[in-house]
Enzyme design. Structure first.
Site, short mmCIF file in Angstrom:
data_model
loop_
_atom_site.label_atom_id
_atom_site.label_comp_id
_atom_site.label_asym_id
_atom_site.label_seq_id
_atom_site.Cartn_x
_atom_site.Cartn_y
_atom_site.Cartn_z
N THR A 120 0.65 -1.01 0.00
CA THR A 120 -0.04 -0.02 -0.16
C THR A 120 0.72 1.19 0.13
O THR A 120 0.25 2.44 0.17
CB THR A 120 -0.81 -0.13 1.21
OG1 THR A 120 -0.16 -0.21 2.27
CG2 THR A 120 -1.86 -1.09 1.47
N TRP A 121 2.13 1.08 -0.23
CA TRP A 121 3.26 2.46 -0.28
C TRP A 121 2.46 3.29 -1.41
O TRP A 121 2.15 3.02 -2.60
CB TRP A 121 4.44 1.89 -0.59
CG TRP A 121 5.37 3.06 -0.42
CD1 TRP A 121 5.18 4.22 0.39
CD2 TRP A 121 6.85 3.07 -0.60
NE1 TRP A 121 6.47 5.05 0.48
CE2 TRP A 121 7.63 4.20 -0.17
CE3 TRP A 121 7.70 2.13 -1.19
CZ2 TRP A 121 8.84 4.52 -0.12
CZ3 TRP A 121 8.90 2.29 -1.43
CH2 TRP A 121 9.57 3.48 -0.79
N TYR A 132 3.21 5.57 5.42
CA TYR A 132 2.45 5.74 4.25
C TYR A 132 1.34 6.71 4.31
O TYR A 132 0.43 6.51 4.99
CB TYR A 132 2.02 4.49 3.65
CG TYR A 132 3.07 3.08 3.54
CD1 TYR A 132 4.72 3.76 3.58
CD2 TYR A 132 2.80 1.74 3.46
CE1 TYR A 132 5.30 2.54 3.68
CE2 TYR A 132 3.84 0.93 3.28
CZ TYR A 132 5.15 1.21 3.34
OH TYR A 132 5.97 0.00 3.29
N TYR A 163 9.61 -5.99 -0.49
CA TYR A 163 8.95 -4.97 -0.95
C TYR A 163 9.59 -4.63 -2.38
O TYR A 163 10.56 -4.98 -2.33
CB TYR A 163 8.84 -3.88 -0.15
CG TYR A 163 10.18 -2.91 0.45
CD1 TYR A 163 10.46 -2.09 -0.30
CD2 TYR A 163 10.79 -3.23 1.64
CE1 TYR A 163 11.72 -1.22 -0.06
CE2 TYR A 163 11.88 -2.50 1.95
CZ TYR A 163 12.51 -1.38 1.17
OH TYR A 163 13.40 -0.88 1.50
N LEU A 166 8.81 -5.40 -8.12
CA LEU A 166 8.58 -4.96 -9.45
C LEU A 166 9.66 -3.64 -9.59
O LEU A 166 9.46 -3.02 -10.58
CB LEU A 166 7.09 -4.77 -9.82
CG LEU A 166 6.16 -5.96 -9.76
CD1 LEU A 166 4.88 -5.39 -10.17
CD2 LEU A 166 6.63 -6.98 -10.71
#
Length: 299
Positions: free
Chosen positions: A28-29, A62, A200, A203
């Protein structure tokens, strides 16, 4: 016989049983920062739950708590469907301040208990004090498990001297095909201690951290072979068996962020991709792991 989707296992401790989770969760960053409509973020997280991506990772950092509020809205009336992880700032990780920080996270999330609470990165407050606070939170029923984040091999060895280290559930670190430094020392240490890695930026933030990953000829040839996208191959690689069997729990759980339903579906479908030995060899040759210890990548 249908293939079992990759899963990670959080080991049992004291009176808490072990728990298995799909090897891809939801990050959810950058949520809760008005980058996309809030209802779109909520819908994406709820869709992920529908697809079995039960682990949702967030942090008080965040969006200054905004991401936790988005998660809270997404899991409203679905608490039992979600395994909720949050993280505390290092300067809030004191004997009493960690209690207050956790209570703030719980309020924003609208829940009574966190499934997992992590120290976001090492700070100046002694880890022994932080773990003491975490144990108090667990005794109070406000968290079920605790762990750390952005710990390098030296941090892990120092942590291991503390009695409470036996209850450490995970170490969340940056890990993707273009950043493999943890394979030298962090990942082996964690495997020896039967602690899964939480990866984390699997990608590389959509390729922003390593621009050549998603455009790599090798990655895209492997993607075509599997009828997948380059991003899905990166996820499948991150959660691949590392020195273990193809079936059963893995060593790594990836937590990519997705803000659209299509992106969530693509992430979930990556659980069904099984890279073969030729794929892994080609990726190793193109993006080799370092041979010597390197500084931990952090963003």
């Amino acid at each position: 016989m249908p293939r079992q989707i990759p899963r990670i296992e959080l080991r049992e401790y004291r009176n808490a049983p072990s728990i298995t989770l799909p090897a891809i969760g939801q990050g959810t960053w950058y949520m809760g920062e008005n980058l996309v409509p809030r209802e779109q973020e909520v819908a994406a997280l709820r869709h992920g739950l529908d697809l079995g991506l039960t682990l949702i990772d967030t942090a008080e950092m965040y969006g200054d708590g905004g991401a936790e509020e988005v998660v809270g809205e997404a899991i409203r009336d679905r608490r039992d469907d979600a395994f909720v992880v949050s993280k505390v700032y290092p300067w809030n990780a004191g004997r009493d301040s960690a209690i207050a920080a956790c209570e703030g996270s719980l309020e924003r999330l609208g829940i009574e208990t966190l499934d997992l609470y992590l120290l976001h990165w090492p700070g100046s407050i002694p880890l022994e004090e932080t773990f003491e606070a975490f144990e108090r939170l667990r005794d109070q029923g406000k968290i079920r498990r605790f762990g750390v984040s952005n710990f390098d091999a030296g941090n892990l060895r120092a942590m291991d001297a503390l009695p409470a280290a036996a209850d450490c559930a995970t170490n969340q670190v940056l890990y993707h095909l273009g950043s493999r430094g943890i394979e030298v020392d962090v990942l082996p240490w964690m495997q020896d201690h039967h602690i899964p890695v939480m990866a984390y930026c699997p990608l590389a933030q959509g390729g922003r951290l390593r621009a050549k990953l998603l455009s790599s000829t090798v990655v895209n040839e492997i993607a075509d072979k599997h009828g997948a996208s380059a991003a899905q191959i990166l996820l499948a690689w991150t959660i691949r068996p590392v020195g273990g069997h193809r079936e059963g729990p893995r060593s790594v759980v990836a937590i990519p962020k997705a803000s659209t339903l299509a992106h969530v579906e693509a992430n979930a479908e990556a659980l069904n991709i099984e890279l073969d030995d030729d794929d892994l060899t080609r990726l190793d040759d193109t993006f080799p792991a370092p041979r010597e210890p390197v500084s931990l990548d952090i963003v």
